[in-house]
Enzyme design. Structure first.
Site, PDB file in Angstrom:
ATOM      1  N   LEU A  11     -41.327  -1.921  69.103  1.00 46.22           N
ATOM      2  CA  LEU A  11     -42.708  -1.439  69.148  1.00 46.22           C
ATOM      3  C   LEU A  11     -43.395  -1.511  67.787  1.00 46.22           C
ATOM      4  O   LEU A  11     -44.542  -1.087  67.654  1.00 46.22           O
ATOM      5  CB  LEU A  11     -42.741   0.018  69.641  1.00 46.22           C
ATOM      6  CG  LEU A  11     -42.374   0.255  71.099  1.00 46.22           C
ATOM      7  CD1 LEU A  11     -42.430   1.755  71.407  1.00 46.22           C
ATOM      8  CD2 LEU A  11     -43.305  -0.505  72.028  1.00 46.22           C
ATOM      9  N   SER A  12     -42.725  -2.031  66.781  1.00 45.23           N
ATOM     10  CA  SER A  12     -43.274  -2.025  65.425  1.00 45.23           C
ATOM     11  C   SER A  12     -44.295  -3.143  65.216  1.00 45.23           C
ATOM     12  O   SER A  12     -43.958  -4.324  65.342  1.00 45.23           O
ATOM     13  CB  SER A  12     -42.137  -2.192  64.411  1.00 45.23           C
ATOM     14  OG  SER A  12     -42.659  -2.501  63.134  1.00 45.23           O
ATOM     15  N   PRO A  13     -45.530  -2.785  64.849  1.00 43.90           N
ATOM     16  CA  PRO A  13     -46.514  -3.842  64.588  1.00 43.90           C
ATOM     17  C   PRO A  13     -46.155  -4.680  63.370  1.00 43.90           C
ATOM     18  O   PRO A  13     -46.452  -5.879  63.314  1.00 43.90           O
ATOM     19  CB  PRO A  13     -47.818  -3.066  64.366  1.00 43.90           C
ATOM     20  CG  PRO A  13     -47.384  -1.717  63.895  1.00 43.90           C
ATOM     21  CD  PRO A  13     -46.097  -1.443  64.634  1.00 43.90           C
ATOM     22  N   ALA A  15     -43.073  -5.403  62.420  1.00 51.34           N
ATOM     23  CA  ALA A  15     -42.035  -6.339  62.857  1.00 51.34           C
ATOM     24  C   ALA A  15     -42.699  -7.516  63.583  1.00 51.34           C
ATOM     25  O   ALA A  15     -42.291  -8.672  63.424  1.00 51.34           O
ATOM     26  CB  ALA A  15     -41.026  -5.646  63.759  1.00 51.34           C
TER      27      ALA A  15
END
Length: 199
Positions: A11-13, A15
């Site tokens: 869910l990491s933007p 990443a």
């Protein structure tokens, strides 16, 4: 041969904004990669971080500006308020863990496929259909997500414990076999320079 442990959240933007640059760097240096998806919100609570929704408005506003700039810099589409964020990151993480064990596909493409689905394609990466589509697009058997769920859950939990033990506090986070740590997609250049022996 160099090795990189890649701790990240599906869910990491940031990443997402890393794209597949990590894989390009690993290929350039003949380095191996181990993908270690984890629960980044749980990581924050264990390492003194604050979830985005609980941060001061100044920090939230800066984050939105920074994400937009980073996306433009790398020529990547991004929706700063995705329809399916946050969602349950565990199913996509379990699928990554199962796919890595099974082999036969492109792990970088799979990981980026999940991140792109969330941040650019308005798809819910907790849904079975989306998970199967991402697996198939990356060259994996889409049924791999249905196998080893218990092992996936155990590995997902272990990844979090390992991350805390090894000094990880955010995502994406890269650790070399010499215990050099790099946090954020904006440190990939430094990782590249380190593997080149220049940093």
């Amino acid at each position: 041969m160099a090795h990189i442990d890649y701790f990240f959240a599906t869910l990491s933007p940031y990443a997402y904004l890393a794209g597949t640059r990590l894989e390009d760097i690993a290929k350039r240096h003949s380095a191996t990669l181990t993908y270690k998806p984890l629960d980044v919100i749980a990581l924050f609570s264990r390492t003194g971080g604050t979830p985005p929704k609980d941060r001061h408005p100044n920090r939230q506003e800066y984050r939105a500006q920074d994400l937009a700039r980073q996306a433009k810099k790398h020529g990547m589409p991004i929706n700063l308020k995705p329809a399916h964020w946050p969602t349950n990151p565990a199913p996509s993480s379990y699928a990554i863990i199962a796919a890595q064990k099974a082999g036969g596909g492109d792990m970088g493409k799979l990981v980026h496929g999940f991140l792109r689905a969330c941040w650019a394609e308005e798809r819910d990466i907790a849904e079975d259909a989306v998970i199967r589509e991402c697996l198939l697009a990356a060259g994996f058997d889409p049924k791999v997500a249905d196998r080893g769920l218990l092992e996936g859950a155990e590995t997902y939990s272990r990844n979090l414990d390992e991350a805390v033990d090894r000094g990880v506090f955010g995502a994406p986070f890269y650790i070399t076999d010499g215990d050099q740590r790099f946090w954020g997609n904006d440190r990939l250049e430094d990782l590249d320079l380190h593997l080149s022996g220049r940093l």
